[in-house]
Design an enzyme around this catalytic site. Structure first.
Site, PDB file in Angstrom:
ATOM      1  CB  CYS A 156      -7.142  -3.362   3.469  1.00 35.92           C
ATOM      2  SG  CYS A 156      -7.792  -2.243   4.101  1.00 35.92           S
ATOM      3  CG  ASN A 163      -4.705  -4.473   0.104  1.00 33.71           C
ATOM      4  OD1 ASN A 163      -4.183  -5.121   1.071  1.00 33.71           O
ATOM      5  ND2 ASN A 163      -4.873  -3.050   0.581  1.00 33.71           N
ATOM      6  N   GLY A 181       7.132   0.922   3.922  1.00 34.51           N
ATOM      7  CA  GLY A 181       6.462   1.703   4.161  1.00 34.51           C
ATOM      8  C   GLY A 181       6.217   3.106   5.189  1.00 34.51           C
ATOM      9  CE  LYS A 191      -4.964   5.888   1.044  1.00 33.21           C
ATOM     10  NZ  LYS A 191      -4.351   4.244   1.797  1.00 33.21           N
TER      11      LYS A 191
END
Lengths: 300, 242
Positions: free
Chosen positions: A129, A126, A264, A43
């Site tokens: 997002c 990441n 995912g 996560k």
């Protein structure tokens, strides 16, 4: 052979549950032995704990879903102190750490904190997002910013750095090249596509955040196209993701240029999907006359 | 948690747009009243979470309101058809703290999980009272089912067309040892303000997975962030931030 090499680390198969759909592994370890996976991406983790956006955070659409979770996570210290020791009890392989931030300094600080953790094989950074303001995707929509994050992270870690890109850009190959030039060891794509739904009864957006990230089978052709483009634009390994939910999808992504494939949304609908994909891969390979998965990367 | 195919044995309308569906399958993971199941409905991407109304042998009873695409489609399914079910989800109600005179408070399609709870509390030898609230007479269901368990059952309707006119809070008994509530949030808030004992609330939220993976249904509580699907759907009164 399903073994593949990902940025210098050999994994048993290319199947990797994607960040945000697999927590820190615990919920799935209750269901099956997650050691059968190539690895998984945990996560998205930030420096401080985050609650994320208000609910509703989930909406549905034809062949997919929207989420606007907004990077809920317990913060990097809790991940290192609590989540990773718990994970160690059920997962013996190197895990992929998904990292997010709201400034160059934050990205670097989180990666520096994770650099010393032996359990972590790769850092997936990441910069894509879509559900937070002032961070996340704002770094992934500019080649200059994407390069700056890559360089900042590379400076503080010896682990392979994989930059996770946003599809919400004009030319994704430009961003991918900028990351490669700044020292990235790999590229992963795509993060979710920005979308929305409106509740016809209330006549208001379904999501409290108005917009959310679209994922699921609906995005597969878009993801495949972008993986193909990026794989042709860079020399570093590419991880493909977006709407994959079976062994055929994994093979198709690899033919487009993916060295490994993340899964995912499908995990949310069928919690056993990655176990099933791993199990079904050899039969699918035989069906399409594939002996070594590594041999098919980008041959389409 | 367990994934299994269940066979529908009946699916009938019991009130305005409200259906009772009975399914047969592997119910071994469904252990506590207040837990829910997540149904895969053909052609729809996400599963539909529905709370368990009753378990009897290998028969699972659910009650749902047909209000959206998924529940409409479910209402059209018939005996003999199969449904992919993820079962044993959520924490459920804590029965050990009920005391001898527990109170159940349900509103609309918040009533169903209280039925199995009532059954279990009666089996444990408790004297159970249920206050069940609906909008109108056409919405009322399961009053007789609660009564036949030996539960003192009070029914309210907002328009007074059946039972006591008003809301559940207009029909609460004077004495009870603990309460269990499930219903729309305004009702839960009213219950929170109008009860004097400890109690438990079951919450609803749009879910992605239903088993704690996606953080789609999180809420803030006194003891930190909780996932409605995994750490809930039942929260204790003292945990709630209202």
């Amino acid at each position: 052979m399903t073994k593949i090499s990902l940025c210098g680390i050999t994994i048993d198969n290319p199947v990797i549950p994607a960040s945000g759909a697999f927590g820190y592994g615990r919920e799935f370890a209750e269901l099956y032995d997650i050691n059968i996976l190539g690895t998984f991406s945990f996560k998205g983790t930030t420096l401080e704990p985050r609650f994320g956006n208000e609910t509703p955070r989930i909406a549905e659409c034809n062949c997919g879903m929207l989420n606007s979770v907004g990077l809920q996570n317990p913060g990097v210290d809790a991940v290192v102190m609590h989540e990773l020791p718990e994970l160690k009890k059920v997962f013996a392989k190197p895990v992929m750490a998904n990292v997010s931030g709201f400034s160059l300094e934050e990205y670097a600080a989180v990666c520096e904190r994770l650099d010393g953790v032996e359990q972590i094989g790769w850092l997936e950074v990441n910069i894509s997002c879509p559900n937070v303001r002032g961070g996340g995707m704002s770094f992934g929509t500019s080649a200059k910013q994407a390069a700056a994050v890559t360089a900042a992270v590379k400076k503080v870690t010896g682990k392979p750095v994989i930059m996770k890109l946003s599809p919400n850009v004009t030319d994704i190959t430009e961003i991918a090249r900028a990351c490669e030039d700044a020292g990235a060891d790999g590229i992963s794509l795509i993060n979710t596509l920005i979308g929305m739904r409106i509740d016809l009864q209330r006549k208001k957006p379904v999501l409290a955040n108005t917009f959310g990230g679209l994922s699921g089978p609906a995005v597969f052709p878009v993801a495949l196209r972008m993986v193909y483009q990026v794989a042709h634009a860079v020399r570093i390994p590419v991880i493909g993701m977006g709407g994959v939910s079976d062994a055929d999808g994994v093979i198709e992504m690899m033919l487009a240029g993916a060295s490994a494939v993340e899964v995912g949304a499908a995990n949310l609908v069928n919690p056993y999907v990655c176990r099933d994909i791993v199990k079904n891969l050899p039969a699918a390979m035989e069906k399409y006359g594939i002996e070594n998965l590594e041999d098919i990367v980008g041959i389409a | 948690m367990k994934q299994a195919l269940y066979e529908i044995t009946s699916n009938r309308r019991i009130a305005d747009a409200v259906y009772e569906i009975k399914l047969r399958g592997d119910v071994t993971e469904i252990k506590i009243p207040g837990q829910f199941v997540n149904l895969k409905i053909d052609g729809l991407y996400l599963r539909r979470p529905i709370s368990v109304c009753d378990i009897s042998g290998d028969c699972l009873t659910l009650i749902y309101k047909a209000i959206g695409k998924g529940t409409f489609q479910l209402s059209e399914m018939t005996a003999g058809q199969t449904v992919d079910v993820l079962s044993g989800l959520g924490n459920g109600y804590d029965l050990s703290v009920s005391g001898i005179k527990p109170l159940l408070i349900g509103g609309g399609v918040g009533v169903p999980p209280l039925y199995w709870l009532a059954k279990r509390l009666v089996e444990d030898g408790n004297s159970v009272t249920a206050v069940l609230g609906f909008n109108s007479a056409k919405d009322v269901f399961y009053g007789d089912e609660f009564r036949s368990l030996g539960v003192e059952t009070r029914i309210t309707t907002a328009d007074g067309s059946y039972g006591v006119k008003g809301f559940v809070t207009d029909a609460l008994p004077e004495f009870y040892t603990h309460f269990y509530a499930c219903g729309p949030e305004p009702m839960l808030k009213a219950v929170y303000r109008n009860t004097f004992t400890s109690g438990q609330f079951s919450f609803e939220e749009r879910m992605g997975c239903g088993f704690g993976a996606c953080m789609g249904c999180s809420c803030r509580t006194v003891t930190g962030y909780k996932r409605i699907c995994k750490d809930g759907p039942v929260l204790k009164k003292e945990e709630i931030l209202w």
